[in-house]
Design a protein around this motif. Structure first.
Motif, PDB file in Angstrom:
ATOM      1  N   LEU A   1      -1.775   1.556  -3.087  1.00 24.06           N
ATOM      2  CA  LEU A   1      -0.668   2.347  -3.628  1.00 24.06           C
ATOM      3  C   LEU A   1      -0.437   3.608  -2.790  1.00 24.06           C
ATOM      4  O   LEU A   1       0.702   3.954  -2.472  1.00 24.06           O
ATOM      5  CB  LEU A   1      -0.930   2.722  -5.092  1.00 24.06           C
ATOM      6  N   VAL A   2      -1.523   4.280  -2.417  1.00 22.96           N
ATOM      7  CA  VAL A   2      -1.389   5.475  -1.572  1.00 22.96           C
ATOM      8  C   VAL A   2      -0.779   5.082  -0.224  1.00 22.96           C
ATOM      9  O   VAL A   2       0.130   5.752   0.282  1.00 22.96           O
ATOM     10  CB  VAL A   2      -2.733   6.208  -1.395  1.00 22.96           C
ATOM     11  N   ALA A   3      -1.253   3.982   0.343  1.00 20.61           N
ATOM     12  CA  ALA A   3      -0.713   3.519   1.638  1.00 20.61           C
ATOM     13  C   ALA A   3       0.785   3.236   1.518  1.00 20.61           C
ATOM     14  O   ALA A   3       1.556   3.572   2.421  1.00 20.61           O
ATOM     15  CB  ALA A   3      -1.456   2.271   2.105  1.00 20.61           C
ATOM     16  N   ALA A   4       1.205   2.659   0.402  1.00 17.85           N
ATOM     17  CA  ALA A   4       2.612   2.287   0.211  1.00 17.85           C
ATOM     18  C   ALA A   4       3.539   3.497   0.130  1.00 17.85           C
ATOM     19  O   ALA A   4       4.712   3.399   0.475  1.00 17.85           O
ATOM     20  CB  ALA A   4       2.759   1.419  -1.041  1.00 17.85           C
ATOM     21  N   VAL A   5       3.015   4.641  -0.319  1.00 18.85           N
ATOM     22  CA  VAL A   5       3.860   5.844  -0.436  1.00 18.85           C
ATOM     23  C   VAL A   5       3.656   6.820   0.721  1.00 18.85           C
ATOM     24  O   VAL A   5       4.300   7.871   0.761  1.00 18.85           O
ATOM     25  CB  VAL A   5       3.664   6.583  -1.787  1.00 18.85           C
ATOM     26  N   SER A   6       2.793   6.475   1.668  1.00 25.82           N
ATOM     27  CA  SER A   6       2.503   7.376   2.797  1.00 25.82           C
ATOM     28  C   SER A   6       3.343   7.015   4.009  1.00 25.82           C
ATOM     29  O   SER A   6       3.460   5.848   4.369  1.00 25.82           O
ATOM     30  CB  SER A   6       1.017   7.281   3.172  1.00 25.82           C
ATOM     31  N   ASP A   7       3.913   8.039   4.633  1.00 21.96           N
ATOM     32  CA  ASP A   7       4.653   7.819   5.874  1.00 21.96           C
ATOM     33  C   ASP A   7       3.673   7.514   7.001  1.00 21.96           C
ATOM     34  O   ASP A   7       2.570   8.063   7.041  1.00 21.96           O
ATOM     35  CB  ASP A   7       5.455   9.063   6.250  1.00 21.96           C
ATOM     36  N   ALA A   8       4.103   6.658   7.910  1.00 23.33           N
ATOM     37  CA  ALA A   8       3.303   6.378   9.112  1.00 23.33           C
ATOM     38  C   ALA A   8       3.250   7.661   9.944  1.00 23.33           C
ATOM     39  O   ALA A   8       4.212   8.428   9.952  1.00 23.33           O
ATOM     40  CB  ALA A   8       3.954   5.249   9.905  1.00 23.33           C
ATOM     41  N   PRO A   9       2.125   7.889  10.659  1.00 19.56           N
ATOM     42  CA  PRO A   9       1.999   9.122  11.445  1.00 19.56           C
ATOM     43  C   PRO A   9       3.176   9.351  12.393  1.00 19.56           C
ATOM     44  O   PRO A   9       3.622  10.494  12.560  1.00 19.56           O
ATOM     45  CB  PRO A   9       0.698   8.917  12.226  1.00 19.56           C
ATOM     46  N   GLU A  10       3.713   8.280  12.963  1.00 14.69           N
ATOM     47  CA  GLU A  10       4.830   8.444  13.911  1.00 14.69           C
ATOM     48  C   GLU A  10       6.142   8.839  13.217  1.00 14.69           C
ATOM     49  O   GLU A  10       7.088   9.274  13.874  1.00 14.69           O
ATOM     50  CB  GLU A  10       5.044   7.178  14.757  1.00 14.69           C
TER      51      GLU A  10
END
Length: 178
Positions: free
Chosen positions: A83-92
């Motif tokens: 869930l956290v991964a799904a709402v996190s922007d990619a570093p780039e």
């Protein structure tokens, strides 16, 4: 105490530890954890699962570079980490202009789990409510406007996951665009 409550309390504690000493970009220097608390509370009000509420507490930790998805999976289980991964922007994407970043978020969230949509919608509400009170010190008027407009795309992608949050978002949007 149930296992469900334990994961939420553990996430709250870890989020408070990770974000200790960080503040919202306002004159009052409001502890950043207040944003996490508002987001988690909204997810809970929308009927979010314990995993969703835990992920709401942790939703900025990966994007802010304070931890990673593997660490969260080990501490809180794969569902919370996903869930956290799904709402996190990619570093780039973090450094991109707000309008572009929000368009990327909206596209990603359209295919995300319902729980991730509830978290992101709750986060947008918290941010717009803060914007209605005071523009962050480091933001230009243009950046604030671009954020508000971009948040509409994100909200559209997420609205069906929670009628309650969609309604709260509309109210927050109205407050931020007075």
């Amino acid at each position: 105490m149930s296992m469900d409550k334990e994961v939420v309390i553990a996430a709250l504690r870890y989020a408070a530890e990770l974000h200790d000493g960080t503040y919202r970009p306002d004159r009052a220097r409001t502890p950043f954890v207040s944003h996490l608390s508002e987001t988690a509370e909204l997810v809970a009000q929308a009927g979010g699962t314990p995993a969703e509420i835990a992920a709401a507490w942790l939703h900025d930790a990966v994007e802010d570079g304070l931890t990673n998805v593997t660490d969260l999976a080990q501490r809180f289980g794969q569902e919370v980490a996903d869930l956290v991964a799904a709402v996190s922007d990619a570093p780039e994407d973090v450094g991109k202009a707000i309008a572009e970043r929000k368009a990327i978020q909206a596209a990603r969230l359209a295919a995300a789990p319902e729980g991730a949509k509830r978290i992101k919608l709750a986060e947008q509400i918290s941010i717009l409510q803060a914007l209605a009170v005071e523009r962050p010190l480091s933001w230009s008027v243009e950046r604030a406007d671009a954020y508000v407009q971009g948040s509409r795309l994100v909200a559209e992608a997420c609205a069906a996951a929670s009628p309650l949050l969609a309604e709260r978002y509309a109210a927050a949007l109205a407050g931020a665009t007075h």
